[in-house]
Design a protein around this motif. Sequence first.
Motif, short mmCIF file in Angstrom:
data_model
loop_
_atom_site.label_atom_id
_atom_site.label_comp_id
_atom_site.label_asym_id
_atom_site.label_seq_id
_atom_site.Cartn_x
_atom_site.Cartn_y
_atom_site.Cartn_z
N THR A 56 0.86 -1.18 0.00
CA THR A 56 0.00 0.00 0.00
C THR A 56 0.90 1.23 0.00
OG1 THR A 56 -0.10 0.22 2.41
CG2 THR A 56 -1.73 -1.24 1.37
N GLN A 57 0.32 2.38 -0.31
CA GLN A 57 1.10 3.61 -0.26
C GLN A 57 1.60 3.87 1.16
OE1 GLN A 57 2.32 5.36 -2.56
NE2 GLN A 57 1.12 4.97 -4.39
N LEU A 58 0.81 3.47 2.16
CA LEU A 58 1.25 3.65 3.54
C LEU A 58 2.48 2.78 3.84
CD1 LEU A 58 0.53 5.23 6.08
CD2 LEU A 58 -0.90 3.32 6.80
N MET A 90 -2.39 8.13 -2.07
CA MET A 90 -3.17 7.51 -1.01
C MET A 90 -4.49 8.24 -0.82
SD MET A 90 -1.85 6.40 2.78
CE MET A 90 -1.34 8.05 3.24
N ASP A 91 -4.46 9.57 -0.89
CA ASP A 91 -5.67 10.36 -0.74
C ASP A 91 -6.65 10.13 -1.88
OD1 ASP A 91 -4.79 11.44 1.64
OD2 ASP A 91 -4.04 13.29 0.75
N PRO A 101 -4.24 3.36 -7.76
CA PRO A 101 -3.17 2.37 -7.62
C PRO A 101 -1.96 2.71 -8.48
CG PRO A 101 -4.93 1.48 -8.98
CD PRO A 101 -5.43 2.80 -8.42
N LEU A 102 -0.83 2.14 -8.10
CA LEU A 102 0.43 2.33 -8.81
C LEU A 102 1.03 0.96 -9.08
CD1 LEU A 102 2.99 4.20 -9.55
CD2 LEU A 102 3.72 3.75 -7.21
N ILE A 103 1.51 0.75 -10.31
CA ILE A 103 2.17 -0.50 -10.66
C ILE A 103 3.58 -0.19 -11.13
CG2 ILE A 103 2.14 -2.55 -12.13
CD1 ILE A 103 -0.89 -2.28 -12.28
N ILE A 112 0.99 -1.37 -6.04
CA ILE A 112 0.86 -0.58 -4.81
C ILE A 112 -0.56 -0.04 -4.76
CG2 ILE A 112 1.74 1.40 -3.52
CD1 ILE A 112 4.38 1.01 -5.15
N ARG A 113 -1.33 -0.59 -3.86
CA ARG A 113 -2.75 -0.23 -3.78
C ARG A 113 -2.92 1.22 -3.33
NH1 ARG A 113 -3.03 -4.55 -0.32
NH2 ARG A 113 -4.17 -3.28 1.16
#
Length: 241
Positions: free
Chosen positions: A186-188, A207-208, A212-214, A237-238
């Motif tokens: 996750t972004q966190l 995150m806000d 998602p990021l790949i 990355i969710r």
Amino acid sequence: MSDIKYKRVILKVSGEALAGKDGFGINPEVIKDLAEEIKTVHSMGVQIAIVCGGGNIWRGETGAKMGMDRAQADYMGMLATVMNGLALQDGLEHAGVPTRVQTSIEMRQVAEPYIRRRAVRHLEKGRVVIFSGGTGNPYFSTDTTAALRAAEIEADVILMAKNNVDGVYSADPKVDPDAVKFEELTQLDIINKDLRVMDRTASSLSMDTEIPLIVFNMNEPGNIKKVVLGENIGTTIRGDK
């Protein structure tokens, strides 16, 4: 289109990736190969926007360490991203893909100024849009630009194309043989583990907005297509909190 998982994407390409093996400047063969990869995905009906870094030409942070005014050095870096954007536009149009470059700093003789609604309209008409010039503000990276533009155009995902790196690891795999590759984060997690995939501003914004990021290897032919079809490559990355 029914098989496509991500129908509107932001493709983040680092400046270093555009330099290829040269390590500096713009490598024409890399531009050509990347343009062909993008063309394949574009022909599937995917709407593609691109954010280029500028590290292959200039880094504002490096200039600041040399004693330059940080804002001045960052503006130079923004201009470097415009050069990369124009080079990629040329490669795409040689491949037959209609492309527009929009810059956050106005320079109408070479590109359009960034206008969100116009960018979305270009995407809807089947044009690739390249966002150059960063956010237009010093102290913000092109990672943050990618996160910001993704939110503005309501992209489904941010695709972070890396140069010979196939995902996110617990440490540098070139240095640490025990480095572990993460399949999903996750972004966190990125912030807490200080994994430096994106800077903290970009991670917080992603995150806000819950986009998602790949992270994947752009040097492997067909990888962009695999990602938009939803194949499990690289590291996801969710965007959720």
